[in-house]
Design a protein around this motif. Structure first.
Motif, PDB file in Angstrom:
ATOM      1  N   SER A  55       0.834  -1.200   0.000  1.00 58.08           N
ATOM      2  CA  SER A  55       0.000   0.000   0.000  1.00 58.08           C
ATOM      3  C   SER A  55       0.872   1.255   0.000  1.00 58.08           C
ATOM      4  N   HIS A  56       1.918   1.228   0.794  1.00 56.37           N
ATOM      5  CA  HIS A  56       2.869   2.340   0.869  1.00 56.37           C
ATOM      6  C   HIS A  56       3.520   2.577  -0.495  1.00 56.37           C
ATOM      7  N   LEU A  57       3.996   1.510  -1.129  1.00 57.38           N
ATOM      8  CA  LEU A  57       4.619   1.634  -2.445  1.00 57.38           C
ATOM      9  C   LEU A  57       3.608   2.102  -3.492  1.00 57.38           C
ATOM     10  N   ALA A  98       6.409   9.449   5.205  1.00 56.75           N
ATOM     11  CA  ALA A  98       5.663  10.712   5.179  1.00 56.75           C
ATOM     12  C   ALA A  98       4.184  10.408   5.376  1.00 56.75           C
ATOM     13  N   LYS A  99       3.490  11.321   6.013  1.00 54.85           N
ATOM     14  CA  LYS A  99       2.079  11.109   6.349  1.00 54.85           C
ATOM     15  C   LYS A  99       1.242  10.731   5.131  1.00 54.85           C
ATOM     16  N   ILE A 100       1.502  11.376   3.990  1.00 52.04           N
ATOM     17  CA  ILE A 100       0.693  11.089   2.800  1.00 52.04           C
ATOM     18  C   ILE A 100       0.992   9.708   2.208  1.00 52.04           C
ATOM     19  N   HIS A 101       2.076   9.083   2.671  1.00 48.71           N
ATOM     20  CA  HIS A 101       2.433   7.759   2.152  1.00 48.71           C
ATOM     21  C   HIS A 101       2.289   6.653   3.202  1.00 48.71           C
ATOM     22  N   LEU A 102       1.609   6.965   4.315  1.00 50.98           N
ATOM     23  CA  LEU A 102       1.332   5.918   5.287  1.00 50.98           C
ATOM     24  C   LEU A 102       0.360   4.924   4.659  1.00 50.98           C
ATOM     25  N   PRO A 103       0.519   3.634   4.963  1.00 50.01           N
ATOM     26  CA  PRO A 103      -0.347   2.622   4.339  1.00 50.01           C
ATOM     27  C   PRO A 103      -1.818   2.829   4.662  1.00 50.01           C
ATOM     28  N   VAL A 149      -4.622   0.237   3.624  1.00 47.20           N
ATOM     29  CA  VAL A 149      -4.943  -0.996   2.913  1.00 47.20           C
ATOM     30  C   VAL A 149      -6.450  -1.122   2.720  1.00 47.20           C
ATOM     31  N   ARG A 150      -6.877  -1.202   1.456  1.00 45.18           N
ATOM     32  CA  ARG A 150      -8.286  -1.456   1.151  1.00 45.18           C
ATOM     33  C   ARG A 150      -8.563  -2.947   1.314  1.00 45.18           C
ATOM     34  N   ASP A 151      -7.706  -3.720   0.670  1.00 45.16           N
ATOM     35  CA  ASP A 151      -7.827  -5.169   0.644  1.00 45.16           C
ATOM     36  C   ASP A 151      -6.447  -5.683   0.246  1.00 45.16           C
ATOM     37  N   ALA A 152      -5.962  -6.709   0.905  1.00 43.39           N
ATOM     38  CA  ALA A 152      -4.613  -7.195   0.649  1.00 43.39           C
ATOM     39  C   ALA A 152      -4.426  -7.600  -0.804  1.00 43.39           C
ATOM     40  N   TYR A 153      -5.402  -8.288  -1.368  1.00 44.77           N
ATOM     41  CA  TYR A 153      -5.266  -8.747  -2.753  1.00 44.77           C
ATOM     42  C   TYR A 153      -5.343  -7.584  -3.743  1.00 44.77           C
ATOM     43  N   PHE A 154      -6.103  -6.543  -3.385  1.00 47.24           N
ATOM     44  CA  PHE A 154      -6.110  -5.339  -4.222  1.00 47.24           C
ATOM     45  C   PHE A 154      -4.713  -4.732  -4.253  1.00 47.24           C
ATOM     46  N   GLU A 155      -4.046  -4.647  -3.087  1.00 49.09           N
ATOM     47  CA  GLU A 155      -2.712  -4.046  -3.017  1.00 49.09           C
ATOM     48  C   GLU A 155      -1.717  -4.835  -3.860  1.00 49.09           C
ATOM     49  N   VAL A 156      -1.811  -6.163  -3.822  1.00 43.81           N
ATOM     50  CA  VAL A 156      -0.916  -6.997  -4.630  1.00 43.81           C
ATOM     51  C   VAL A 156      -1.168  -6.736  -6.113  1.00 43.81           C
ATOM     52  N   ALA A 157      -2.443  -6.775  -6.527  1.00 45.96           N
ATOM     53  CA  ALA A 157      -2.785  -6.556  -7.937  1.00 45.96           C
ATOM     54  C   ALA A 157      -2.362  -5.162  -8.402  1.00 45.96           C
ATOM     55  N   PHE A 167       0.075  -3.324  -7.141  1.00 44.71           N
ATOM     56  CA  PHE A 167       1.539  -3.289  -7.214  1.00 44.71           C
ATOM     57  C   PHE A 167       2.012  -3.914  -8.529  1.00 44.71           C
ATOM     58  N   ILE A 168       1.434  -5.050  -8.903  1.00 44.78           N
ATOM     59  CA  ILE A 168       1.808  -5.713 -10.158  1.00 44.78           C
ATOM     60  C   ILE A 168       1.501  -4.798 -11.343  1.00 44.78           C
ATOM     61  N   SER A 169       0.324  -4.198 -11.336  1.00 38.01           N
ATOM     62  CA  SER A 169      -0.064  -3.272 -12.408  1.00 38.01           C
ATOM     63  C   SER A 169       0.905  -2.098 -12.497  1.00 38.01           C
ATOM     64  N   GLN A 170       1.296  -1.567 -11.343  1.00 39.29           N
ATOM     65  CA  GLN A 170       2.216  -0.426 -11.336  1.00 39.29           C
ATOM     66  C   GLN A 170       3.601  -0.813 -11.846  1.00 39.29           C
ATOM     67  N   GLN A 171       4.054  -2.025 -11.537  1.00 40.25           N
ATOM     68  CA  GLN A 171       5.364  -2.458 -12.044  1.00 40.25           C
ATOM     69  C   GLN A 171       5.322  -2.607 -13.561  1.00 40.25           C
ATOM     70  N   GLU A 172       4.192  -3.083 -14.086  1.00 40.10           N
ATOM     71  CA  GLU A 172       4.041  -3.184 -15.543  1.00 40.10           C
ATOM     72  C   GLU A 172       4.047  -1.793 -16.178  1.00 40.10           C
ATOM     73  N   ARG A 173       3.381  -0.834 -15.542  1.00 37.09           N
ATOM     74  CA  ARG A 173       3.389   0.546 -16.039  1.00 37.09           C
ATOM     75  C   ARG A 173       4.800   1.140 -15.967  1.00 37.09           C
ATOM     76  N   MET A 174       5.510   0.820 -14.895  1.00 39.11           N
ATOM     77  CA  MET A 174       6.884   1.313 -14.732  1.00 39.11           C
ATOM     78  C   MET A 174       7.778   0.788 -15.859  1.00 39.11           C
ATOM     79  N   LEU A 175       7.613  -0.482 -16.211  1.00 41.72           N
ATOM     80  CA  LEU A 175       8.413  -1.042 -17.302  1.00 41.72           C
ATOM     81  C   LEU A 175       8.129  -0.312 -18.612  1.00 41.72           C
ATOM     82  N   LYS A 176       6.874   0.011 -18.877  1.00 45.02           N
ATOM     83  CA  LYS A 176       6.514   0.748 -20.090  1.00 45.02           C
ATOM     84  C   LYS A 176       7.151   2.140 -20.080  1.00 45.02           C
ATOM     85  N   CYS A 177       7.105   2.786 -18.918  1.00 45.59           N
ATOM     86  CA  CYS A 177       7.731   4.113 -18.804  1.00 45.59           C
ATOM     87  C   CYS A 177       9.228   4.032 -19.069  1.00 45.59           C
TER      88      CYS A 177
END
Length: 196
Positions: free
Chosen positions: A52-54, A103-108, A110-118, A120-130
């Motif tokens: 969630s933090h990441l 930082a306060k704005i980056h404190l976790p 968590v909506r749902d653990a599996y949402f956070e995992v999904a 994170f995976i989506s963001q890593q894929e976006r990062m690779l494209k960037c």
């Protein structure tokens, strides 16, 4: 700071991000809720909180990076020279064993653990494209305001390197959480797998 070959710099970040993505797909998404929510003590984050933090950083920086890429840009193979502040932030992330307060704005949050995992995976894929797209565009000239203080601006290359180093730092933390849980289970120690 010393100038580095831009292609080598981006390739290195791309490969490190691939490792992070592979770890998330192979490991994180196959963990049960009891593992994702496990914490050795009340002061420690669990895996869902780390992600969630990441994700909060990705929610801020990825749209900014994608916005830069969406605009007309001139091809540039110019060497990259890290800024002093960007280098400082990256070195902070690479200091193992040293704890930093989020930082306060980056404190976790968590909506749902599996949402956070999904997410994170989506963001890593976006990062690779960037990263792939920034192979062709200058990463030294454009700056991005930091999420902590909008008056502080970092070069795109510094932001990319910080994000990867930050992800690696918490990936290491996640490995330690899993090991701690396994050790507690192996020793028969009572623990609470709590949900948020």
């Amino acid at each position: 700071m010393k100038a580095v070959d831009k292609n080598n710099f981006i390739t290195n970040l791309y490969q490190r991000t691939e490792v992070l993505l592979d770890e998330a797909v192979r490991c994180y998404q196959n963990l049960g809720e009891e593992v994702l929510y496990f914490s050795a003590n009340q002061q420690s984050w669990n895996i869902a909180e780390c992600l969630s933090h990441l994700n909060s950083y990705g929610n801020y920086y990825l749209p900014k990076l994608e916005d830069i890429l969406s605009k007309p840009n001139h091809f540039s193979n110019k060497a990259f020279t890290a800024g002093w502040l960007g280098s400082y932030f990256v070195k902070m992330m690479q200091r193992r064993g040293k704890r930093f307060k989020a930082a306060k704005i980056h404190l976790p949050s968590v909506r749902d653990a599996y949402f956070e995992v999904a997410e994170f995976i989506s963001q890593q894929e976006r990062m690779l494209k960037c990263l792939k797209s920034f192979e062709k565009i200058a990463i030294d000239d454009v700056r991005i305001a930091t999420s902590i203080n909008r008056l502080i601006r970092l070069k795109v290359g510094d932001v990319l390197e910080f994000m990867v180093a930050h992800h690696e730092r918490h990936a290491e933390q996640i490995k330690q959480i899993i090991v701690k849980r396994e050790n507690m289970l192996g020793q028969g120690t009572a623990f609470t797998a709590f949900t948020l």
